[in-house]
Write an enzyme that holds these catalytic residues in place. Structure first.
Site, short mmCIF file in Angstrom:
data_model
loop_
_atom_site.label_atom_id
_atom_site.label_comp_id
_atom_site.label_asym_id
_atom_site.label_seq_id
_atom_site.Cartn_x
_atom_site.Cartn_y
_atom_site.Cartn_z
NE ARG A 138 48.73 4.82 -0.89
CZ ARG A 138 49.50 4.04 -0.15
NH1 ARG A 138 50.40 3.26 -0.74
NH2 ARG A 138 49.40 4.05 1.18
CE LYS A 163 49.52 9.02 1.76
NZ LYS A 163 48.08 8.96 2.11
#
Length: 290
Positions: A138, A163
Site C-alpha cells: 500500500r 493496515k
C-alpha cells in the site's frame, strides 16, 4: 491533533477514550471530524442529541449525496462517541449502516506497469512505484519503509504496522533489490538519505515522502505514459495480486503477501485475472466441435 487547553472536556474525553484503545491518529481525526459535523448539523452540543437527531443526520447525508463508504464512516465515528464516550449506544437505534457496492479494481497490464514506472519523473518516484508493484505494498506502507527494513539475505521487506496494525514480510524480488540499491547509492551521494532513515525521504530527509505525493507522482506518470485508466498507487497493488494469480501462484500465498485477513478479500482478484479467463474453454466450443 490539537489537544490544547482550548479543547472542551467532552472532546478531550473522547480523545482519551480513543487513545486508551490505541486508535491511530488518522482514525481519531476522522471520528472527531464526524462528531463535529454532527454537532454543527443539530446546532448544539452532541451529547444533547436524541434518537431523532441522529436519524435526521443520516437522511441529511444521504440527501446530500454522501457515498456509502463515507456514510458508514460517519456512523462508525458517531457509534464510538455515543457508545464508548457517552455510554448511550441506544441513541443509534435509528441509524443503519448501508451496503457498499462491490466494484472491481482497475488493473494494469504488465506493459502498462512498465511504461508507467518508466514515465515517473525521477528515480525516487520510479523506485517507489517499483516497490508498490514489485512487493504489492500500500502507499502508506511504501512511505513508512526504512533502509533497515530491507533484508537482502532473506530477500524480504519488513512492513511494520501495516493496515490493522500488523507486521508482516513482503517479497523482495532480485530486480527490485537492484533498483533499491541504485536508488540508495544515488540518494546517499546526494545527501538525501540519512543513516537508517526513510527509504523514500521527503524534501526534508527527517520526514518521509507522503502517500499524497506518491499519488500525485503516479497520476503524472500515467498521463506521461498515455494510460487513460483511472490509476492510483493502489492500482499497482491490485496489478501485483492479479498478475501473481495469472502466474498460477496459490491464492493463499497471495493472501499472505498482501496481508489480507480474509481469503474472500483476495479472491476478488479472480474476477479480474483476464489471462485465466482466456484459458477457460467455453462449452460453446465443445458444442460446435460436436
Amino acid at each position: 491533533m490539537d489537544t490544547s487547553s482550548r479543547v472542551s472536556p467532552l472532546r478531550q474525553r473522547m480523545i482519551d477514550d480513543m487513545r486508551m484503545r490505541k486508535l491511530s491518529e488518522k482514525t481519531q481525526s476522522h471520528y472527531l471530524r464526524w462528531v463535529q459535523r454532527f454537532a454543527v448539523f443539530i446546532g448544539r452540543a452532541p451529547d444533547t442529541a436524541a434518537v431523532e437527531d441522529l436519524r435526521r443526520y443520516q437522511l441529511h447525508l444521504v440527501d446530500h449525496g454522501t457515498s456509502p463508504v463515507s456514510l458508514n464512516a460517519a456512523i462508525t465515528g458517531l457509534k464510538f462517541f455515543f457508545e464508548v464516550t457517552l455510554g448511550q449506544g441506544e441513541l443509534l437505534a435509528k441509524m443503519q449502516p448501508v451496503r457498499v457496492p462491490r466494484t472491481l479494481p482497475v488493473v494494469l497490464s504488465r506493459d502498462e506497469v512498465s511504461r508507467l514506472i518508466a514515465a515517473a519523473r525521477n528515480l525516487k518516484h520510479q523506485t517507489a512505484l517499483s516497490v508498490a508493484y514489485g512487493a504489492g505494498l500500500r502507499a502508506s506502507e511504501v512511505v513508512a519503509l526504512k533502509v533497515t527494513d530491507i533484508d537482502s539475505q532473506r530477500m524480504t521487506l519488513r512492513v511494520e504496522q501495516g493496515k490493522g496494525r500488523k507486521d508482516r514480510y513482503a517479497m523482495l524480488p532480485p530486480l527490485l533489490l537492484e533498483r533499491l540499491r541504485t536508488w540508495w547509492r544515488v540518494a546517499r551521494a546526494q545527501g538525501k538519505m540519512l543513516d537508517g532513515g526513510w527509504l523514500f525521504p521527503g524534501m526534508n530527509p527527517i520526514d518521509p515522502v507522503t502517500p499524497r505525493q506518491l499519488n500525485r507522482a503516479i497520476h503524472d506518470a500515467a498521463l506521461a505514459a498515455g494510460i487513460d485508466k483511472r490509476v492510483s498507487m493502489h492500482t499497482l497493488r491490485h496489478s501485483f495480486a492479479t498478475h501473481l494469480l495469472e502466474q498460477k501462484v496459490d491464492i493463499r500465498v497471495i493472501q499472505v503477501l498482501l496481508g489480507h485477513k480474509k481469503l474472500e478479500t483476495t479472491a476478488l482478484y479472480t474476477q479480474v485475472a483476464t489471462d485465466l479467463l482466456r484459458e477457460v474453454i467455453s462449452p460453446l466450443e465443445h458444442t460446435v466441435a460436436a
